[in-house]
Design a protein around this motif. Structure first.
Motif, PDB file in Angstrom:
ATOM      1  N   ALA A   1      13.995  23.431  36.935  1.00 33.67           N
ATOM      2  CA  ALA A   1      13.804  22.161  36.239  1.00 33.67           C
ATOM      3  C   ALA A   1      14.032  22.302  34.738  1.00 33.67           C
ATOM      4  O   ALA A   1      14.635  21.423  34.106  1.00 33.67           O
ATOM      5  CB  ALA A   1      12.399  21.619  36.515  1.00 33.67           C
TER       6      ALA A   1
ATOM      7  N   GLU B   1      16.968  20.297  32.755  1.00 29.65           N
ATOM      8  CA  GLU B   1      16.679  19.409  31.628  1.00 29.65           C
ATOM      9  C   GLU B   1      17.433  19.833  30.381  1.00 29.65           C
ATOM     10  O   GLU B   1      17.984  18.995  29.649  1.00 29.65           O
ATOM     11  CB  GLU B   1      15.167  19.409  31.374  1.00 29.65           C
TER      12      GLU B   1
ATOM     13  N   HIS C   1      10.485  18.523  48.286  1.00 23.63           N
ATOM     14  CA  HIS C   1       9.841  18.027  47.067  1.00 23.63           C
ATOM     15  C   HIS C   1      10.300  18.860  45.874  1.00 23.63           C
ATOM     16  O   HIS C   1      10.822  19.968  46.021  1.00 23.63           O
ATOM     17  CB  HIS C   1       8.311  18.086  47.190  1.00 23.63           C
ATOM     18  N   ILE C   2      10.069  18.327  44.675  1.00 20.61           N
ATOM     19  CA  ILE C   2      10.310  19.065  43.445  1.00 20.61           C
ATOM     20  C   ILE C   2       9.046  19.834  43.071  1.00 20.61           C
ATOM     21  O   ILE C   2       8.037  19.778  43.766  1.00 20.61           O
ATOM     22  CB  ILE C   2      10.720  18.113  42.299  1.00 20.61           C
TER      23      ILE C   2
ATOM     24  N   TYR D   1       3.789  22.264  43.013  1.00 24.15           N
ATOM     25  CA  TYR D   1       3.730  20.922  43.600  1.00 24.15           C
ATOM     26  C   TYR D   1       2.289  20.522  43.919  1.00 24.15           C
ATOM     27  O   TYR D   1       1.531  21.272  44.556  1.00 24.15           O
ATOM     28  CB  TYR D   1       4.567  20.909  44.874  1.00 24.15           C
TER      29      TYR D   1
ATOM     30  N   LYS E   1      -0.250  16.966  45.088  1.00 33.91           N
ATOM     31  CA  LYS E   1      -0.173  15.662  45.764  1.00 33.91           C
ATOM     32  C   LYS E   1      -1.580  15.184  46.098  1.00 33.91           C
ATOM     33  O   LYS E   1      -2.546  15.966  46.107  1.00 33.91           O
ATOM     34  CB  LYS E   1       0.640  15.785  47.049  1.00 33.91           C
TER      35      LYS E   1
ATOM     36  N   THR F   1       4.416  15.559  29.535  1.00 34.59           N
ATOM     37  CA  THR F   1       3.070  15.320  30.053  1.00 34.59           C
ATOM     38  C   THR F   1       2.082  15.250  28.907  1.00 34.59           C
ATOM     39  O   THR F   1       2.300  15.833  27.836  1.00 34.59           O
ATOM     40  CB  THR F   1       2.641  16.440  31.025  1.00 34.59           C
TER      41      THR F   1
ATOM     42  N   THR G   1       3.426  17.529  39.537  1.00 31.69           N
ATOM     43  CA  THR G   1       4.572  16.806  40.104  1.00 31.69           C
ATOM     44  C   THR G   1       5.025  15.699  39.169  1.00 31.69           C
ATOM     45  O   THR G   1       6.232  15.497  38.958  1.00 31.69           O
ATOM     46  CB  THR G   1       4.216  16.239  41.483  1.00 31.69           C
ATOM     47  N   ALA G   2       4.073  14.984  38.579  1.00 33.77           N
ATOM     48  CA  ALA G   2       4.420  13.925  37.630  1.00 33.77           C
ATOM     49  C   ALA G   2       5.154  14.499  36.422  1.00 33.77           C
ATOM     50  O   ALA G   2       6.095  13.875  35.901  1.00 33.77           O
ATOM     51  CB  ALA G   2       3.161  13.183  37.189  1.00 33.77           C
TER      52      ALA G   2
ATOM     53  N   GLU H   1       8.693  15.204  37.513  1.00 40.77           N
ATOM     54  CA  GLU H   1       9.455  13.964  37.664  1.00 40.77           C
ATOM     55  C   GLU H   1      10.019  13.510  36.327  1.00 40.77           C
ATOM     56  O   GLU H   1      11.188  13.085  36.238  1.00 40.77           O
ATOM     57  CB  GLU H   1       8.563  12.876  38.265  1.00 40.77           C
ATOM     58  N   ARG H   2       9.215  13.603  35.266  1.00 44.60           N
ATOM     59  CA  ARG H   2       9.699  13.216  33.944  1.00 44.60           C
ATOM     60  C   ARG H   2      10.746  14.204  33.433  1.00 44.60           C
ATOM     61  O   ARG H   2      11.705  13.816  32.762  1.00 44.60           O
ATOM     62  CB  ARG H   2       8.526  13.137  32.965  1.00 44.60           C
TER      63      ARG H   2
ATOM     64  N   ASP I   1      13.975  13.351  35.113  1.00 45.91           N
ATOM     65  CA  ASP I   1      14.374  11.945  34.996  1.00 45.91           C
ATOM     66  C   ASP I   1      15.393  11.801  33.868  1.00 45.91           C
ATOM     67  O   ASP I   1      15.078  11.417  32.738  1.00 45.91           O
ATOM     68  CB  ASP I   1      13.140  11.079  34.734  1.00 45.91           C
TER      69      ASP I   1
END
Length: 742
Positions: free
Chosen positions: A377, A381, A399-400, A405, A407, A438, A560-561, A564-565, A568
């Motif tokens: 990741a 990025e 999943h990433i 990870y 959840k 984050t 995970t959040a 995701e950023r 993204d």
């Protein structure tokens, strides 16, 4: 050096000697059988200029280094070695600063600028005492004081008595002795004053005369100069003394010294009389067996008291307690642990392969990245945001975030699918980088260990020992003495068992480490590299935090959040639940970043690299809390799991239920931990050689480099790998431009 040579090849580079036989420059290479140290003595033609001598010495050193394999640690005792060695590429550079050499008589003018350069190049700076540490600590980020240590058993032989050496046997008693270099650091006027005031005392001076003339030495019938002696002979001389002297001058040359002879004299059972050297006063001034005096009359009075004390022997217990934590084994272990850590940190700063500026592929992706964990990741990025590259990230999991990870489980509690991941780092760069994706929740992780019917802090600290043994240890010194009394010094520190037993003794090793390690690794600690247990410190204070890093936080909305950023970005595509081998030919790409197992990439050509895996048992409980802290370890080998973690401590989530995870180490399953054994590293080196030949692939991450990295270390490795790619790519474009212009 002797202790380092027990588990390393150690080369000691001597000052060159001139040869007058017309022979060519060469190295004399001699293995000292007693110490295991290989002594290198350069031999140069007479009459060379300093510049020519350094050039030839650098060539000789290069030739020597070319034939060496394995990691290289450059260990400097003097900056004057730098002009012939600065070209070497080392895994770690140590400046072991034992004295403020620039303050010594005849110090060369280039010493200070060379020291500044060496400090700039060094990964670690060790100082021979606290005064020197205080002088150097603002000049480097990693300065560590290592005051004088002592080989206790060697010098304690003087207490048992020995045959008086022949050149000392005829001196009348009482005898007061000194050993060491006789130079401008000694107060020769004080020495002569003592001799004149007490002609019935025999003053014994053992050591070579350096940088001063023999004519400068005070000559008295009762002052006896015996010249230099071998280290092995010193206890015999000490055995024939009634007190030991340190008549140092108070001048620039002694401002920062921390004399090793102080603990050696005490270990030999000899009271010490010293002038007020700062580190002697600081560390030994309160001991009954050490007398500090500046003026001649006070120094003579101190000698009389030392002679009287030596006949009693009651002061030795206090001296022995002070020496208990000063053995060389402990010091060398601590030094080497820092070197190991720094080598690992340096390793994370360079990927196995540096790409060479490959351009974007036509009708495809610029970069294909295998793995959506931290390494993949971060690389994705960076390539997308900094270079505008079109990136495809592929992961065989659905999943990433890789092993980080997290959840919501069925009860709505945020859990870590692959066991607890606690973020901590000392790097502002890494923390600031991740802070783009984050916000954070402050969290300091604490771990308890279940021992019989008690839960005690882990790592072992003062509270642990007080609870375990019903003690009332009140200070760091109390703990140091307690542990020192149980430690079992070992000649060689090779395995994880050795590290712990040498530091805290067998009982604590068996209580906290043996069973846990056997479960975690499927091997006895005696079969594992020392690095395994070296990761877990033993503390003398009451700090019960598992980590002591500057930044200790958890992502406020979970890992995970955060991922995701990070991913993204319009230039990043993500393909999950797919093995990259199934699509590598479907999606053309100019460059590959691989974060998976390196042996798998090469189809296990040389066999599989051993890994340890984990099985996770998740459980949700209809109660608010389950245990007293985030993680509880179970070192008892009879308990099948290693630890239980409760996630609400980590996440700060408010929920009427709680979720916990038990971890069961296994031999089969997803690869988690490279098994640290020499034969495994040798196998990895064969795969690493293949990787180095692949200019179209960057290998980055824990599995691709077969190293156990923390999360922050993986981020640091990925950031450094990207910067290296940028530098190599820019250099490649420049070469192409020059070629086109030509």
């Amino acid at each position: 050096m002797t202790r380092l040579a027990q588990f390393n090849r150690v080369f000691f580079w001597e000052e060159p000697i001139e040869r007058h036989d017309g022979g060519a420059p060469e190295l004399s290479v001699q293995l000292d059988a007693a110490s295991g140290v290989t002594v290198i003595t350069p031999q140069l033609p007479a009459g060379l200029s300093g510049e020519d001598a350094n050039r030839i010495l650098a060539e000789l050193l290069d030739n020597l280094a070319t034939g060496l394999t394995g990691r290289m640690v450059l260990w400097y005792y003097t900056p004057m070695m730098l002009p012939i060695s600065r070209q070497l590429n080392a895994d770690c550079v140590v400046y072991d600063c034992m004295d403020e050499l620039a303050n010594f008589r005849f110090a060369p003018p280039e010493l200070l600028p060379l020291e500044s350069e060496l400090i700039g190049r060094a990964d670690l700076v060790f100082t021979g005492g606290y005064s020197l540490y205080e002088a150097k600590r603002d000049r480097h980020a990693r300065v560590h004081p290592f005051p004088s240590s002592v080989d206790g058993p060697h010098f304690a032989a003087a207490r048992e008595g020995a045959d008086d050496p022949a050149d000392q046997a005829g001196f009348p008693r009482p005898r007061l002795g000194f050993y060491g270099v006789i130079d401008e650091r000694l107060d020769l006027e004080l020495l002569s004053t003592v001799a004149d005031a007490r002609p019935d005392w025999s003053l014994v001076m053992v050591g070579p005369v350096v940088k001063i003339s023999e004519d400068d030495l005070p000559r008295r019938p009762n002052i006896n100069y015996l010249g230099g002696k071998d280290y092995t002979d010193l206890p015999a001389y000490l055995s024939g003394w009634d007190a030991a002297l340190m008549p140092f001058a108070i001048n620039d040359a002694t401002k920062f010294i921390s004399p090793t002879k102080t603990p050696e004299y005490l270990a030999a059972g000899r009271p010490v009389v010293s002038t007020p050297i700062t580190d002697v006063v600081r560390h030994y001034g309160e001991l009954e067996g050490v007398f500090i005096a500046g003026e001649a009359d006070a120094f003579i009075d101190g000698c009389e008291k030392a002679l009287a004390l030596g006949k009693q022997g009651t002061w030795l217990d206090e001296a022995d307690r002070a020496l208990a934590t000063m053995d060389w084994d402990r010091t060398v272990t601590a030094m080497w642990r820092l070197v190991d850590e720094r080598v690992a940190e340096n390793a994370k700063q360079s990927s196995i392969v540096s790409p060479r500026g490959l351009g974007p592929g036509e009708d495809g992706y610029d970069v294909l990245i295998v793995g959506a964990g931290f390494a993949g990741a971060v690389m994705a990025e960076r390539f997308a945001s900094q270079e505008g590259k079109r990136v495809l990230v592929v992961d065989r999991r659905p999943h990433i975030a890789g092993n980080a990870y997290d959840k919501l489980d069925d009860a709505g509690v945020l859990i870590h699918q692959y066991g607890p991941h606690i973020f901590h780092t000392n790097s502002a760069e890494i923390f600031d980088y991740l802070s783009q994706f984050t916000s954070w929740r402050p969290y300091e992780h604490r771990v308890l260990a279940q021992v019989d019917d008690q839960l005690v802090p882990m790592p072992i600290n003062r509270t642990t020992l007080n609870m375990l043994y019903g003690l009332d240890l009140k200070s760091d010194v109390d703990v140091e003495q307690f542990l020192a009394a149980r430690a079992e010094p070992l000649e060689t520190i090779e395995t994880s068992e050795d590290v712990v037993v040498a530091a805290v003794g067998r009982e604590l090793y068996e209580t906290f480490f043996r069973g846990y390690t056997r479960k975690q690794w499927g091997l006895d600690p005696s079969e594992l590299d020392r690095s395994v247990t070296a990761r877990v410190p033993t503390r003398t204070n009451t700090d019960d935090r598992y980590f002591t890093d500057r930044y200790q936080f958890m992502p406020a909305n979970g890992y995970t959040a955060m991922f995701e950023r990070m991913l993204d970005h319009p230039n990043i595509d993500v393909l999950l639940g797919t093995d990259y081998r199934d699509i590598r030919d479907v999606y053309p790409h100019a460059h590959l970043v691989y974060t998976g197992p390196i042996d798998e990439f090469f189809d296990h050509r040389f066999g599989k690299l051993p890994y340890r895996s984990l099985r996770f048992e998740h459980q949700t409980l209809e109660q608010e809390w389950y245990q007293e802290t985030g993680t509880v370890n179970y070192p008892d080998e009879a308990v099948p799991f290693t630890r239980i973690s409760e996630y609400k401590y980590l996440t700060g989530q408010d929920h009427p239920c709680t979720s916990v995870t038990r971890e069961y180490p296994t031999a089969e399953g997803d690869p988690y931990y490279p098994i640290p054994r020499p034969e495994n590293q040798e196998l990895f080196k064969r795969y690493e050689a293949l990787a180095r030949a692949r200019t179209d692939v960057t290998f980055v991450g824990r599995l691709a480099t077969y190293r156990y990295y923390n999360m922050d270390q993986i981020v640091g490795q990925a950031l450094a790998s990207f910067r290296r790619w940028q530098a190599a790519h820019a250099a490649g474009e420049q070469r192409e431009l020059i070629a086109t212009a030509a």
